[in-house]
Write a protein that holds these residues in place. Structure first.
Motif, PDB file in Angstrom:
ATOM      1  N   ARG A 141       0.827  -1.206   0.000  1.00  0.00           N
ATOM      2  CA  ARG A 141       0.000   0.000   0.000  1.00  0.00           C
ATOM      3  C   ARG A 141       0.865   1.261   0.000  1.00  0.00           C
ATOM      4  NH1 ARG A 141      -5.391  -0.830   1.513  1.00  0.00           N
ATOM      5  NH2 ARG A 141      -5.523   1.207   2.521  1.00  0.00           N
ATOM      6  N   GLU A 142       1.997   1.220   0.713  1.00  0.00           N
ATOM      7  CA  GLU A 142       2.895   2.375   0.742  1.00  0.00           C
ATOM      8  C   GLU A 142       3.480   2.651  -0.636  1.00  0.00           C
ATOM      9  OE1 GLU A 142       7.124   3.764   2.829  1.00  0.00           O
ATOM     10  OE2 GLU A 142       6.177   1.861   3.383  1.00  0.00           O
ATOM     11  N   GLN A 143       3.899   1.575  -1.330  1.00  0.00           N
ATOM     12  CA  GLN A 143       4.480   1.753  -2.655  1.00  0.00           C
ATOM     13  C   GLN A 143       3.453   2.243  -3.662  1.00  0.00           C
ATOM     14  OE1 GLN A 143       7.002  -1.349  -4.136  1.00  0.00           O
ATOM     15  NE2 GLN A 143       7.769  -1.885  -2.112  1.00  0.00           N
ATOM     16  N   LEU A 183       8.467  -1.624 -12.588  1.00  0.00           N
ATOM     17  CA  LEU A 183       7.425  -0.847 -13.251  1.00  0.00           C
ATOM     18  C   LEU A 183       7.777   0.631 -13.306  1.00  0.00           C
ATOM     19  CD1 LEU A 183       4.195  -2.451 -11.746  1.00  0.00           C
ATOM     20  CD2 LEU A 183       5.177  -2.837 -14.004  1.00  0.00           C
ATOM     21  N   ASP A 184       7.338   1.290 -14.385  1.00  0.00           N
ATOM     22  CA  ASP A 184       7.507   2.734 -14.481  1.00  0.00           C
ATOM     23  C   ASP A 184       6.284   3.420 -13.877  1.00  0.00           C
ATOM     24  OD1 ASP A 184       5.510   2.280 -16.314  1.00  0.00           O
ATOM     25  OD2 ASP A 184       6.723   2.767 -18.077  1.00  0.00           O
ATOM     26  N   THR A 185       6.242   4.746 -13.977  1.00  0.00           N
ATOM     27  CA  THR A 185       5.151   5.512 -13.368  1.00  0.00           C
ATOM     28  C   THR A 185       3.795   5.098 -13.919  1.00  0.00           C
ATOM     29  OG1 THR A 185       6.643   7.398 -13.102  1.00  0.00           O
ATOM     30  CG2 THR A 185       4.284   7.842 -12.935  1.00  0.00           C
ATOM     31  N   LEU A 188       2.734   1.707 -12.444  1.00  0.00           N
ATOM     32  CA  LEU A 188       2.329   1.825 -11.043  1.00  0.00           C
ATOM     33  C   LEU A 188       0.974   2.514 -10.911  1.00  0.00           C
ATOM     34  CD1 LEU A 188       5.733   2.779  -9.391  1.00  0.00           C
ATOM     35  CD2 LEU A 188       4.477   0.649  -9.098  1.00  0.00           C
ATOM     36  N   GLU A 189       0.708   3.482 -11.796  1.00  0.00           N
ATOM     37  CA  GLU A 189      -0.576   4.181 -11.750  1.00  0.00           C
ATOM     38  C   GLU A 189      -1.722   3.228 -12.082  1.00  0.00           C
ATOM     39  OE1 GLU A 189      -3.209   7.049 -10.973  1.00  0.00           O
ATOM     40  OE2 GLU A 189      -1.037   7.217 -10.695  1.00  0.00           O
ATOM     41  N   ILE A 190      -1.489   2.326 -13.033  1.00  0.00           N
ATOM     42  CA  ILE A 190      -2.512   1.335 -13.387  1.00  0.00           C
ATOM     43  C   ILE A 190      -2.797   0.424 -12.195  1.00  0.00           C
ATOM     44  CG2 ILE A 190      -2.980  -0.688 -14.834  1.00  0.00           C
ATOM     45  CD1 ILE A 190      -1.404   0.712 -17.062  1.00  0.00           C
ATOM     46  N   ILE A 191      -1.716  -0.016 -11.520  1.00  0.00           N
ATOM     47  CA  ILE A 191      -1.891  -0.870 -10.342  1.00  0.00           C
ATOM     48  C   ILE A 191      -2.625  -0.112  -9.245  1.00  0.00           C
ATOM     49  CG2 ILE A 191      -0.664  -2.025  -8.463  1.00  0.00           C
ATOM     50  CD1 ILE A 191       1.399  -2.922 -10.409  1.00  0.00           C
ATOM     51  N   HIS A 192      -2.251   1.154  -9.056  1.00  0.00           N
ATOM     52  CA  HIS A 192      -2.883   1.986  -8.033  1.00  0.00           C
ATOM     53  C   HIS A 192      -4.393   2.054  -8.259  1.00  0.00           C
ATOM     54  CE1 HIS A 192      -2.721   6.022  -5.616  1.00  0.00           C
ATOM     55  NE2 HIS A 192      -3.547   5.140  -5.104  1.00  0.00           N
ATOM     56  N   GLN A 193      -4.800   2.320  -9.491  1.00  0.00           N
ATOM     57  CA  GLN A 193      -6.224   2.432  -9.808  1.00  0.00           C
ATOM     58  C   GLN A 193      -6.938   1.091  -9.614  1.00  0.00           C
ATOM     59  OE1 GLN A 193      -6.339   3.965 -13.794  1.00  0.00           O
ATOM     60  NE2 GLN A 193      -5.478   5.960 -13.232  1.00  0.00           N
ATOM     61  N   VAL A 195      -6.028  -1.460  -7.666  1.00  0.00           N
ATOM     62  CA  VAL A 195      -6.110  -1.792  -6.248  1.00  0.00           C
ATOM     63  C   VAL A 195      -7.185  -0.954  -5.565  1.00  0.00           C
ATOM     64  CG1 VAL A 195      -4.868  -1.697  -4.055  1.00  0.00           C
ATOM     65  CG2 VAL A 195      -3.730  -2.588  -6.076  1.00  0.00           C
ATOM     66  N   GLY A 196      -7.276   0.328  -5.924  1.00  0.00           N
ATOM     67  CA  GLY A 196      -8.289   1.194  -5.329  1.00  0.00           C
ATOM     68  C   GLY A 196      -9.699   0.686  -5.584  1.00  0.00           C
ATOM     69  N   LYS A 197      -9.962   0.271  -6.826  1.00  0.00           N
ATOM     70  CA  LYS A 197     -11.285  -0.253  -7.174  1.00  0.00           C
ATOM     71  C   LYS A 197     -11.567  -1.555  -6.431  1.00  0.00           C
ATOM     72  CE  LYS A 197     -11.320   1.766 -11.830  1.00  0.00           C
ATOM     73  NZ  LYS A 197     -11.298   1.473 -13.287  1.00  0.00           N
ATOM     74  N   ARG A 198     -10.534  -2.393  -6.326  1.00  0.00           N
ATOM     75  CA  ARG A 198     -10.699  -3.672  -5.642  1.00  0.00           C
ATOM     76  C   ARG A 198     -10.993  -3.462  -4.155  1.00  0.00           C
ATOM     77  NH1 ARG A 198     -12.464  -8.701  -5.401  1.00  0.00           N
ATOM     78  NH2 ARG A 198     -11.092 -10.125  -4.259  1.00  0.00           N
TER      79      ARG A 198
END
Length: 211
Positions: A141-143, A183-185, A188-193, A195-198
């Motif tokens: 979550r921090e990353q 991963l590049d920015t 990571l942004e795709i993963i962030h989105q 994870v947020g939805k999940r």
């Protein structure tokens, strides 16, 4: 590819990474060449850097021969090209690894031993499993730029699991943490989105179950 110097002690999480072609594990904490068992079914692995790990032992020739006997598709080992002569010699001098390292007993966290063994082990407190899982969860979550899960809410944040499912989940977490370093920015942004939805879906489900 994965980065070196990560205090990695097991290669089991890599066994699921079927597209892995390069693996850099120099200066880690891999204890035994038996860990190579987890890499034997990675069809695309061509480059491996494993030097300066405890598993290398005092005999560099035996180490290299054993790695090449079990991973004959490697093109480069420890930044040194693999030759046909070495692959042939590895069949003679290398040790065939036919099983993974000794599994830890799921009930008490001890390595499984024969009846004649005198190995002693104390039971790990259940809180250690909780701390490890909470730590791994918050590291991800921090990353991803997300707030950590408070300890008092963590037990309800994660469903109860069997030891087997916890182990599988931890392997997946370890693999994710390692692969995220590549991963590049945008990635990571795709993963962030995602994870947020999940998380939103899971939290919504928990609220519905509490009513």
């Amino acid at each position: 590819s994965l980065s070196s110097v990560n205090s990695i002690s097991s290669l089991e999480p890599m066994s699921q990474c079927q597209n892995l072609s390069e693996l850099y594990l120099r200066k880690n904490s891999i204890p035994s060449l038996n860990e190579l068992f987890h890499l034997k079914n990675l069809p695309r692995l061509r480059v491996l850097w494993l030097s300066e790990n405890p598993c290398c032992g005092p005999d560099p020739h035996r180490y290299r021969m054993t790695v090449l006997r079990n991973l004959p598709n490697l093109q480069k080992l420890d930044n040194q090209a693999v030759t046909e002569e070495e692959l042939s010699q590895a069949l003679v001098d290398g040790e065939e690894i036919t099983a993974p390292p000794a599994k830890r007993n799921l009930e008490n966290g001890c390595p499984e031993a024969n009846e004649s063994s005198t190995t002693e082990c104390t039971m790990e407190p259940k809180s250690e499993h909780l701390n490890f899982t909470l730590e791994e969860t918050n590291k991800i979550r921090e990353q991803l730029g997300m707030k950590p899960v408070p300890r008092d809410k963590f037990s309800s944040f994660s469903p109860r699991e069997t030891d087997g499912s916890r182990k599988k989940r931890n392997n997946i977490l370890n693999a994710i943490l390692l692969l995220m370093k590549e991963l590049d920015t945008e990635g990571l942004e795709i993963i962030h989105q995602t994870v947020g939805k999940r998380l939103q879906a899971l939290q919504k489900k928990e609220l519905q179950e509490e009513r």
